[in-house]
Write an enzyme that holds these catalytic residues in place. Structure first.
Site, short mmCIF file in Angstrom:
data_model
loop_
_atom_site.label_atom_id
_atom_site.label_comp_id
_atom_site.label_asym_id
_atom_site.label_seq_id
_atom_site.Cartn_x
_atom_site.Cartn_y
_atom_site.Cartn_z
N ASN A 9 -4.01 4.17 3.37
CA ASN A 9 -4.71 3.08 2.69
C ASN A 9 -6.01 2.83 3.46
O ASN A 9 -5.99 2.26 4.54
CB ASN A 9 -3.82 1.82 2.71
CG ASN A 9 -4.54 0.59 2.19
OD1 ASN A 9 -5.60 0.69 1.58
ND2 ASN A 9 -3.95 -0.57 2.43
N LYS A 11 -8.36 0.86 2.86
CA LYS A 11 -8.85 -0.52 2.76
C LYS A 11 -10.37 -0.50 2.49
O LYS A 11 -10.84 0.39 1.80
CB LYS A 11 -8.51 -1.30 4.02
CG LYS A 11 -7.02 -1.19 4.40
CD LYS A 11 -6.59 -2.23 5.36
CE LYS A 11 -5.16 -1.97 5.78
NZ LYS A 11 -4.58 -3.06 6.51
N HIS A 96 -0.44 -5.41 -2.26
CA HIS A 96 -0.65 -5.38 -0.81
C HIS A 96 -0.77 -6.82 -0.31
O HIS A 96 -1.35 -7.68 -0.99
CB HIS A 96 -1.92 -4.58 -0.48
CG HIS A 96 -2.02 -4.28 0.98
ND1 HIS A 96 -2.47 -5.20 1.89
CD2 HIS A 96 -1.71 -3.16 1.70
CE1 HIS A 96 -2.44 -4.67 3.10
NE2 HIS A 96 -1.97 -3.43 3.00
N GLU A 98 -2.68 -8.15 1.73
CA GLU A 98 -4.06 -8.67 1.79
C GLU A 98 -4.51 -9.14 0.41
O GLU A 98 -5.24 -10.13 0.29
CB GLU A 98 -4.99 -7.58 2.36
CG GLU A 98 -4.73 -7.38 3.85
CD GLU A 98 -5.05 -5.99 4.38
OE1 GLU A 98 -5.74 -5.21 3.70
OE2 GLU A 98 -4.57 -5.68 5.49
N GLU A 168 6.31 -3.71 3.92
CA GLU A 168 5.29 -3.94 4.94
C GLU A 168 5.44 -5.35 5.50
O GLU A 168 4.91 -6.31 4.91
CB GLU A 168 3.90 -3.78 4.33
CG GLU A 168 3.64 -2.41 3.74
CD GLU A 168 2.15 -2.10 3.74
OE1 GLU A 168 1.77 -1.13 4.41
OE2 GLU A 168 1.38 -2.83 3.10
N GLY A 174 -1.74 -4.07 10.86
CA GLY A 174 -3.00 -4.14 11.60
C GLY A 174 -2.90 -4.89 12.92
O GLY A 174 -3.91 -5.22 13.53
N SER A 214 1.37 -0.86 11.28
CA SER A 214 1.07 -0.27 12.59
C SER A 214 1.87 1.01 12.85
O SER A 214 2.28 1.28 13.99
CB SER A 214 1.29 -1.29 13.71
OG SER A 214 0.45 -2.40 13.52
C1 PEP Z 1 -1.47 -1.43 5.49
O1 PEP Z 1 -2.48 -2.10 5.39
O2 PEP Z 1 -0.86 -1.10 4.48
C2 PEP Z 1 -1.04 -1.04 6.83
C3 PEP Z 1 0.18 -0.61 6.99
O3 PEP Z 1 -1.97 -1.18 7.84
P1 PEP Z 1 -1.77 -0.72 9.38
O4 PEP Z 1 -1.14 0.64 9.37
O5 PEP Z 1 -3.16 -0.73 9.95
O6 PEP Z 1 -0.87 -1.74 10.02
#
Ligand code: PEP
Length: 252
Positions: A9, A11, A96, A98, A168, A174, A214
């Site tokens: 992703n 972003k 997501h 966000e 998630e 993040g 992460s």
């Molecule tokens: C995400 O935004 O879907 C995600 C898993 O981000 P990160 O791997 O940076 O935690």
């Protein structure tokens, strides 16, 4: 049987030239590798057509990070599922955290987006997960249940079978703070159980449930080795070829 998938992703990262260069490099980097999972990159809209063209003859799939909850018309700035599909993209991330947190995407809005994605033959990668306060209050299972039921459980079994889920935990996105392999497995097993109750064991067994938060080259193998973790949705670690390859190698 369900697929193992590693999906990146991007972003809101990479200009158009940066994106094109990255996709070409990724194609080269994966061309001679034996990957034991499907690989997908989800990019901003501006990259979709170019990425889909560059990756047309490769095994890497392309997806969007969002689509509109309306079919077409006077919705300035929006991009419809049909438009996404017309670029050659095959996937779309929906729900997501966000988007839920910063753009007010509710269960109802996401229900519409899922319907439109499916109607346009896109595979939704549907994200669910609790925030830290909910985890600390041990409410993660009910939060995730409500997210599933609120947006997906009106789908027929045939339509639900076309969806990929991504668990998630928001506190892990993040932040560099990954869920432990056990926390991921426990939640994925819970989700699979909920799907089995709703749609039966066969649908549940065939649903790919990715972990996101992460995930990186050093923890991917341990996370992916859990029986109910079928891959990852990868943010930060998908932006550099070496890191993304390292995560994909979690399936080797
Ligand atoms: C995400 O935004 O879907 C995600 C898993 O981000 P990160 O791997 O940076 O935690």
């Amino acid at each position: 049987m369900r697929k193992n998938i590693v999906a990146g992703n991007w972003k809101m990262n990479k200009t158009f030239p940066e994106g094109v260069e990255f996709v070409k490099e990724l194609k080269l980097a994966l061309e001679n590798e034996k990957t034991n999972c499907d690989v997908v990159i989800c990019t901003p809209y501006i990259h979709l057509a170019a990425a889909a063209t560059i990756l047309e003859v490769s095994a890497v799939g392309v997806g969007a990070e969002n689509c509109a909850d309306k079919e077409a018309g006077a919705y300035t700035g929006e991009v419809s599922a049909a438009m996404v599909a017309s670029t050659g993209a095959k996937y779309v991330i929906l729900g997501h955290s966000e988007r839920r947190a910063y753009y007010g995407e509710t269960a109802e809005i996401l229900k519409e987006k899922v319907k439109l994605a499916l109607a346009n033959n896109l595979t939704p990668i549907f994200c669910i997960g609790e925030v830290l306060a909910e985890r600390e209050a041990e409410k993660q299972n009910e939060v995730v249940y409500a997210q599933l039921a609120g947006s997906l459980f009106e789908l027929s079994a045939a339509d639900f079978s076309k969806i990929v889920l991504a668990y998630e935990p928001v506190w892990a996105i993040g932040t560099g703070k990954t869920a432990t392999a056990q926390q991921a497995q426990d939640m994925h097993a819970y989700i699979r159980g909920v799907i089995a109750e709703q749609y039966g064991k066969e649908v549940a067994d065939n649903t790919s449930i990715l972990y996101g938060g992460s995930c990186n080259p050093s923890n991917a193998k341990e996370l992916f080795s859990n029986p109910d973790v079928d891959g990852g949705l990868i943010g930060g670690a998908c932006l550099k070829i070496a890191d993304f390859k390292g995560v994909i190698a979690g399936f080797n």
